[in-house]
Design an enzyme around this catalytic site. Sequence first.
Site, PDB file in Angstrom:
ATOM      1  N   LYS A 108       0.829  -1.213   0.000  1.00  0.00           N
ATOM      2  CA  LYS A 108       0.000   0.000   0.000  1.00  0.00           C
ATOM      3  C   LYS A 108       0.860   1.257   0.000  1.00  0.00           C
ATOM      4  O   LYS A 108       2.064   1.229   0.250  1.00  0.00           O
ATOM      5  CB  LYS A 108      -0.929   0.002   1.219  1.00  0.00           C
ATOM      6  CG  LYS A 108      -2.006  -1.075   1.165  1.00  0.00           C
ATOM      7  CD  LYS A 108      -2.870  -0.981  -0.082  1.00  0.00           C
ATOM      8  CE  LYS A 108      -3.747   0.261  -0.106  1.00  0.00           C
ATOM      9  NZ  LYS A 108      -4.559   0.336  -1.359  1.00  0.00           N
TER      10      LYS A 108
ATOM     11  N   GLU B   3      -0.139   0.368 -10.056  1.00  0.00           N
ATOM     12  CA  GLU B   3      -1.427   0.472 -10.750  1.00  0.00           C
ATOM     13  C   GLU B   3      -1.373   1.213 -12.083  1.00  0.00           C
ATOM     14  O   GLU B   3      -2.365   1.203 -12.829  1.00  0.00           O
ATOM     15  CB  GLU B   3      -2.479   1.129  -9.845  1.00  0.00           C
ATOM     16  CG  GLU B   3      -2.336   2.615  -9.619  1.00  0.00           C
ATOM     17  CD  GLU B   3      -1.396   2.993  -8.493  1.00  0.00           C
ATOM     18  OE1 GLU B   3      -1.331   4.176  -8.144  1.00  0.00           O
ATOM     19  OE2 GLU B   3      -0.706   2.081  -7.949  1.00  0.00           O
TER      20      GLU B   3
END
Length: 372
Positions: free
Chosen positions: A75, A118
């Site tokens: 994260k 991403e």
Amino acid sequence: MKVGVPTEIKVDEYRVAMTPAGVRELVEAGHEVFVQQGAGNGSAIPDEAYVKQGAKILPDAAAVFGEAEMIVKVKEPQPVEVAMLEPRHLLFTYLHLAADVELTHGLAKTGATCIAYETVEDRNGRLPLLAPMSEVAGKIATQAGAFMLEKPLGGRGILLGGVPGVAAANVLVIGGGVVGYHAAQVAIGMGATVTVFDRSIDRLRDLDVAFDGRADTLYASTLAIEELLPSADLVVGAVLVVGAKAPHVVTRKQLSLMKPQAVLVDVSIDQGGCFETSKPTTHTSPTYEVDGITHYCVANMPGAVPITSTYALTNATLPYTIDLANHGAAAFLAKSPGHRLGLNVANGQVTYEAVAAVAGVPYVTPEEALGL
């Protein structure tokens, strides 16, 4: 290269960015790997498993950041981690900066080179490092939505698949990408009545074939969504604009069209959320209510199943991690336009156009930022 793997400290995050197999591959390639003590515990990976494959265990994050040249995470870095980043660091993790202007500015100030999972694309324009977590999140979205429809959890009190003589729940999936496909697949498997929306006719054709007529597909116009909201028991938001904030596909005003205690699950929450009333929640406190509608907006859904998620994620990221360690950021980014799209921040500059626009700073190309 010295590669560091710190413990994830985001609330209710149990994944880890590297498995023992990854350590083995990196060590055999001539690199050093430093793993924070207990980093793998949430994914049922003990420190001993890392040591056996050649990793060195360090007592805390400060030690890992101090030793490592490349930091590999799951994260986005939390404030205490941002404070430990230096210009010498290469950060490789999910960032989702379009939804976090403060983090964007914070990372720029560190001078570190930050590559986001991403936004890396392959030669076909797909997102190979986002896909595995999208698969997990899509499955969890329907699973969680079905649970939240139960009366004790604040839902309408309806079983997703119904029973003989009682109608199944109506599930709307807005977005037919990887998340939407898997969310719909699980909903179909549970016996729900499913409609999938997307704005790509080609994608809708693919979904028609994949679902073999077991789900309806509709073009995602505002009117089409609005007309079906009154019948919906569960709505899964699976909208993705790569690297940018998600658009709002359901407004607060439209909530009044829905059944009381219907459920919205926003899988786009990492990118700001695709429902106007969305705000990030945690696994510990996953829902809240707006105008009688239950919202489930957990920002790290795959973190709830860390054993599955850790291995799925690291299967995808490991080849890229090895490539970065072997050749460094400049050579990695020079490989293809898709590799360069992974770079979000470097040398104090924002190098992803959609992120720069949201952050209100000049966009600088990766080539300019790193002198490629």
